[in-house]
Design a protein around this motif. Structure first.
Motif, short mmCIF file in Angstrom:
data_model
loop_
_atom_site.label_atom_id
_atom_site.label_comp_id
_atom_site.label_asym_id
_atom_site.label_seq_id
_atom_site.Cartn_x
_atom_site.Cartn_y
_atom_site.Cartn_z
N GLY A 65 -31.79 7.49 14.22
CA GLY A 65 -30.64 8.12 14.86
C GLY A 65 -31.02 9.29 15.75
N ILE A 66 -32.31 9.56 15.87
CA ILE A 66 -32.78 10.68 16.70
C ILE A 66 -32.86 10.21 18.15
N ASP A 67 -32.35 11.04 19.07
CA ASP A 67 -32.46 10.75 20.49
C ASP A 67 -33.90 10.99 20.93
N VAL A 68 -34.55 10.00 21.47
CA VAL A 68 -35.96 10.09 21.83
C VAL A 68 -36.21 11.18 22.86
N ASP A 69 -35.36 11.27 23.88
CA ASP A 69 -35.56 12.27 24.92
C ASP A 69 -35.45 13.69 24.36
N GLU A 70 -34.46 13.93 23.50
CA GLU A 70 -34.32 15.26 22.89
C GLU A 70 -35.52 15.59 22.01
#
Length: 81
Positions: A65-70
């Motif tokens: 669920g982690i945004d890769v870009d962030e």
């Protein structure tokens, strides 16, 4: 001398059968000039390498669920001077 079936995928030769050979072993490659059959195409989709087979089925992918870009921005936040 051993004989093993395989196919050329456009960039390298892929073996259709498992084969254990030592590194730096001399090989002879014979080109039959016949296109691979449909049964060979099915074999191409499943690799003999267990890691590659797992990648095909996403069994190594964990949903976080982690945004890769962030996440990448956070990792790189302090690496610039």
């Amino acid at each position: 001398m051993l004989a093993v079936k395989g196919y050329y995928d456009g960039s390298c030769v892929q073996l259709s059968e498992q084969l254990c050979i030592k590194e730096n072993t001399n090989v002879i490659i014979t080109i039959t000039e016949e296109p691979a059959s449909n049964s060979d195409a099915k074999k191409r989709t499943s690799s003999n390498d267990p890691f590659l087979r797992a990648l095909e089925h996403n069994s190594l992918v964990i949903k976080t669920g982690i945004d890769v870009d962030e996440y990448m921005e956070e990792l790189r936040g302090n690496d610039r001077v």
